[in-house]
Design a protein around this motif. Structure first.
Motif, PDB file in Angstrom:
ATOM      1  N   LYS A   1       0.827  -1.331  -0.043  1.00  0.00           N
ATOM      2  CA  LYS A   1       0.099  -0.111   0.009  1.00  0.00           C
ATOM      3  C   LYS A   1       0.923   1.381   0.061  1.00  0.00           C
ATOM      4  CE  LYS A   1      -3.621  -2.360   0.456  1.00  0.00           C
ATOM      5  NZ  LYS A   1      -4.798  -2.495  -0.863  1.00  0.00           N
ATOM      6  N   PRO A   2       0.350   2.559  -0.294  1.00  0.00           N
ATOM      7  CA  PRO A   2       1.123   3.569  -0.333  1.00  0.00           C
ATOM      8  C   PRO A   2       1.851   3.808   1.021  1.00  0.00           C
ATOM      9  CG  PRO A   2      -1.013   4.097  -1.704  1.00  0.00           C
ATOM     10  CD  PRO A   2      -1.100   2.816  -0.786  1.00  0.00           C
ATOM     11  N   LEU A   3       1.478   3.642   1.951  1.00  0.00           N
ATOM     12  CA  LEU A   3       2.013   3.973   3.239  1.00  0.00           C
ATOM     13  C   LEU A   3       3.505   3.148   3.450  1.00  0.00           C
ATOM     14  CD1 LEU A   3      -0.663   4.812   5.873  1.00  0.00           C
ATOM     15  CD2 LEU A   3       0.842   6.346   4.571  1.00  0.00           C
ATOM     16  N   ARG A   4       3.310   1.891   2.975  1.00  0.00           N
ATOM     17  CA  ARG A   4       4.468   0.966   2.916  1.00  0.00           C
ATOM     18  C   ARG A   4       5.405   1.280   1.877  1.00  0.00           C
ATOM     19  NH1 ARG A   4       8.569  -0.889   3.386  1.00  0.00           N
ATOM     20  NH2 ARG A   4       9.135  -3.173   3.834  1.00  0.00           N
ATOM     21  N   VAL A   5       4.867   1.873   0.842  1.00  0.00           N
ATOM     22  CA  VAL A   5       5.953   2.353  -0.223  1.00  0.00           C
ATOM     23  C   VAL A   5       6.612   3.601   0.489  1.00  0.00           C
ATOM     24  CG1 VAL A   5       5.978   3.605  -2.408  1.00  0.00           C
ATOM     25  CG2 VAL A   5       4.610   1.620  -2.122  1.00  0.00           C
ATOM     26  N   LEU A   6       5.748   4.285   1.023  1.00  0.00           N
ATOM     27  CA  LEU A   6       6.661   5.496   1.652  1.00  0.00           C
ATOM     28  C   LEU A   6       7.377   5.229   2.874  1.00  0.00           C
ATOM     29  CD1 LEU A   6       6.613   8.712   2.447  1.00  0.00           C
ATOM     30  CD2 LEU A   6       4.624   8.363   3.839  1.00  0.00           C
ATOM     31  N   ASP A   7       7.210   4.108   3.713  1.00  0.00           N
ATOM     32  CA  ASP A   7       8.046   3.544   4.545  1.00  0.00           C
ATOM     33  C   ASP A   7       9.593   3.388   3.881  1.00  0.00           C
ATOM     34  OD1 ASP A   7       6.846   3.982   6.843  1.00  0.00           O
ATOM     35  OD2 ASP A   7       6.022   2.191   6.889  1.00  0.00           O
ATOM     36  N   GLU A   8       9.488   2.367   2.911  1.00  0.00           N
ATOM     37  CA  GLU A   8      10.765   1.940   2.274  1.00  0.00           C
ATOM     38  C   GLU A   8      11.441   3.243   1.577  1.00  0.00           C
ATOM     39  OE1 GLU A   8      13.110  -0.951   0.743  1.00  0.00           O
ATOM     40  OE2 GLU A   8      11.832  -0.859   2.381  1.00  0.00           O
ATOM     41  N   ALA A   9      10.780   4.227   0.811  1.00  0.00           N
ATOM     42  CA  ALA A   9      11.263   5.236   0.149  1.00  0.00           C
ATOM     43  C   ALA A   9      12.049   6.285   1.376  1.00  0.00           C
ATOM     44  CB  ALA A   9      10.251   6.136  -0.405  1.00  0.00           C
ATOM     45  N   ALA A  10      11.580   6.244   2.278  1.00  0.00           N
ATOM     46  CA  ALA A  10      11.971   7.262   3.459  1.00  0.00           C
ATOM     47  C   ALA A  10      13.304   6.698   4.002  1.00  0.00           C
ATOM     48  CB  ALA A  10      10.876   7.594   4.393  1.00  0.00           C
ATOM     49  N   ARG A  11      13.121   5.291   4.160  1.00  0.00           N
ATOM     50  CA  ARG A  11      14.192   4.552   4.671  1.00  0.00           C
ATOM     51  C   ARG A  11      15.331   4.704   3.859  1.00  0.00           C
ATOM     52  NH1 ARG A  11      17.080   0.473   3.901  1.00  0.00           N
ATOM     53  NH2 ARG A  11      16.112  -0.419   2.111  1.00  0.00           N
ATOM     54  N   ILE A  12      15.299   4.666   2.478  1.00  0.00           N
ATOM     55  CA  ILE A  12      16.246   4.649   1.438  1.00  0.00           C
ATOM     56  C   ILE A  12      16.839   6.261   1.442  1.00  0.00           C
ATOM     57  CG2 ILE A  12      16.991   4.319  -1.013  1.00  0.00           C
ATOM     58  CD1 ILE A  12      14.717   1.974  -1.147  1.00  0.00           C
ATOM     59  N   GLU A  13      15.950   6.997   1.319  1.00  0.00           N
ATOM     60  CA  GLU A  13      16.317   8.555   1.227  1.00  0.00           C
ATOM     61  C   GLU A  13      17.073   8.967   2.721  1.00  0.00           C
ATOM     62  OE1 GLU A  13      16.255  10.434  -1.184  1.00  0.00           O
ATOM     63  OE2 GLU A  13      15.471  12.177  -1.074  1.00  0.00           O
ATOM     64  N   GLY A  14      16.575   8.501   3.622  1.00  0.00           N
ATOM     65  CA  GLY A  14      17.008   9.001   4.913  1.00  0.00           C
ATOM     66  C   GLY A  14      16.186  10.030   5.443  1.00  0.00           C
ATOM     67  N   HIS A  15      15.324  10.704   4.928  1.00  0.00           N
ATOM     68  CA  HIS A  15      14.275  11.510   5.458  1.00  0.00           C
ATOM     69  C   HIS A  15      13.057  11.673   4.750  1.00  0.00           C
ATOM     70  CE1 HIS A  15      15.602  14.662   2.520  1.00  0.00           C
ATOM     71  NE2 HIS A  15      16.994  14.194   2.660  1.00  0.00           N
ATOM     72  N   PRO A  16      12.046  11.884   5.543  1.00  0.00           N
ATOM     73  CA  PRO A  16      10.717  11.577   4.859  1.00  0.00           C
ATOM     74  C   PRO A  16      10.162  12.952   4.086  1.00  0.00           C
ATOM     75  CG  PRO A  16      10.444  12.360   6.887  1.00  0.00           C
ATOM     76  CD  PRO A  16      11.789  12.413   7.049  1.00  0.00           C
ATOM     77  N   ASP A  17      10.554  13.960   3.971  1.00  0.00           N
ATOM     78  CA  ASP A  17       9.682  15.224   3.472  1.00  0.00           C
ATOM     79  C   ASP A  17       9.355  15.087   2.069  1.00  0.00           C
ATOM     80  OD1 ASP A  17      12.552  15.473   3.158  1.00  0.00           O
ATOM     81  OD2 ASP A  17      12.605  17.371   3.901  1.00  0.00           O
ATOM     82  N   ASN A  18      10.528  14.906   1.247  1.00  0.00           N
ATOM     83  CA  ASN A  18      10.319  14.778  -0.098  1.00  0.00           C
ATOM     84  C   ASN A  18       9.513  13.666  -0.625  1.00  0.00           C
ATOM     85  OD1 ASN A  18      13.431  16.546  -0.401  1.00  0.00           O
ATOM     86  ND2 ASN A  18      11.837  17.041  -1.808  1.00  0.00           N
ATOM     87  N   VAL A  19       9.771  12.363  -0.289  1.00  0.00           N
ATOM     88  CA  VAL A  19       9.120  11.370  -0.660  1.00  0.00           C
ATOM     89  C   VAL A  19       7.710  11.182  -0.210  1.00  0.00           C
ATOM     90  CG1 VAL A  19      11.211   9.866  -0.945  1.00  0.00           C
ATOM     91  CG2 VAL A  19      10.454   9.930   1.333  1.00  0.00           C
ATOM     92  N   ALA A  20       7.481  11.663   1.048  1.00  0.00           N
ATOM     93  CA  ALA A  20       6.180  11.806   1.509  1.00  0.00           C
ATOM     94  C   ALA A  20       5.190  12.507   0.819  1.00  0.00           C
ATOM     95  CB  ALA A  20       6.009  12.509   2.906  1.00  0.00           C
TER      96      ALA A  20
END
Length: 301
Positions: free
Chosen positions: A115-134
């Motif tokens: 689901k999108p929130l799981r996609v967000l978790d993975e993207a933020a983990r790889i990116e290192g911070h959540p603002d852009n990927v969120a």
């Protein structure tokens, strides 16, 4: 194999005081078509296409491989067509869009069913911070944080109808690694309180449509002053005042400028371009709306 189409919006992060916490999605897009293939094939077109790798160093592909490794899978080869409209190296989240695309592509090809929130978790983990990927995942304006368990907590809100944004893009790049390198490792209590107050004020103003909080709500002491030597004219731009102009902030790590203004006062955006010109730099104004949705994935018949 059937093709899939994926659209991911650009993003602007920080929004002044919300360093690594606030972001918004912009109506400028990274478009991809992809399908499983017998060998890796990547083609790129659009803005700055010559700077987009079309081999296995491509960020979208590398991210998809990272996701596959995280779930103990092997990413099969894909055929990937990239159409990019996001300026690269300009603080508009081009890498976050590519990273988000890589996560979504891996999810689809590997059949993970995220689901999108799981996609967000993975993207933020790889990116290192959540603002852009969120912003890439949820669209509109987002406040995001990573909790003690590593999960992203994000809240989305819409820009008030009377407000608008534009982006002024100068004719030079500023690598994020360079812009990060000039930031201090710590800040004073006074500066921390200053930014907490402004970030809270900004969120309240955006939630209610109050103009009285501006431009104070966009003030910052954590990053913009340190980056000013890297962006000619930034100090003057942050001090710009005019009827209908809510305020200007550095977009992400820069050098682009995000302009908040009241609808009907579009001419204030040219003030930023004029400041860049006084410092010997050309710039273009991108008239963009905030993207109301995050990434969109669809199958093709």
């Amino acid at each position: 194999m059937n093709w899939f189409s994926l659209r991911v919006p650009a993003s602007s992060a920080n929004l002044g005081p919300g360093f690594d916490a606030l972001g918004l999605a912009l109506g400028i897009y990274l478009d991809c078509r992809f399908r499983a293939s017998e060998r890796l094939e990547i083609r790129a077109s659009g803005r700055d296409a010559a700077a987009i790798p079309t081999d296995d160093s491509n960020l979208i592909w590398r991210t998809a491989q990272t996701v596959a490794a995280d779930v103990d899978e092997t990413m099969p080869p894909i055929e990937l067509e990239i159409r990019n409209d996001i300026p690269l190296g300009k603080g508009l989240g081009s890498s976050a869009a590519a990273l988000t695309a890589g996560v979504v592509i891996a999810d689809q090809i590997l059949g993970l069913g995220w689901k999108p929130l799981r996609v967000l978790d993975e993207a933020a983990r790889i990116e290192g911070h959540p603002d852009n990927v969120a912003a890439c995942v949820l669209g509109s304006i987002v406040a995001a944080a990573i909790d003690s368990g590593g999960a992203v907590r994000a809240v989305r809100l819409d820009l008030p109808e009377r407000f608008a944004v534009a982006v002024v893009v100068p004719d030079f790049e500023l690598p994020t690694v360079t812009a990060r390198a000039v930031l201090p490792d710590s800040c004073s209590r006074a500066d921390a309180i200053f930014n907490i107050q402004r970030a809270a004020l900004l969120i309240a103003a955006l939630a209610t449509g109050s103009t009285g909080a501006f431009p104070a709500a966009l003030d910052d002491r954590l990053h913009q002053s340190y980056r000013a030597p890297l962006v000619p004219g930034l100090e003057e731009i942050l001090r710009l005042r005019a009827p209908g102009l809510l305020g200007c902030v550095l977009s992400g790590a820069g050098p682009s400028i995000l302009v908040f203004y009241e609808r009907g006062y579009e001419q204030v955006c040219d003030l930023v371009r004029q400041v860049f010109a006084l410092h010997g730099r050309a710039a273009e104004v991108l008239w963009t709306e905030i993207a109301p949705r995050g990434y969109e994935l669809s199958g093709e018949a």
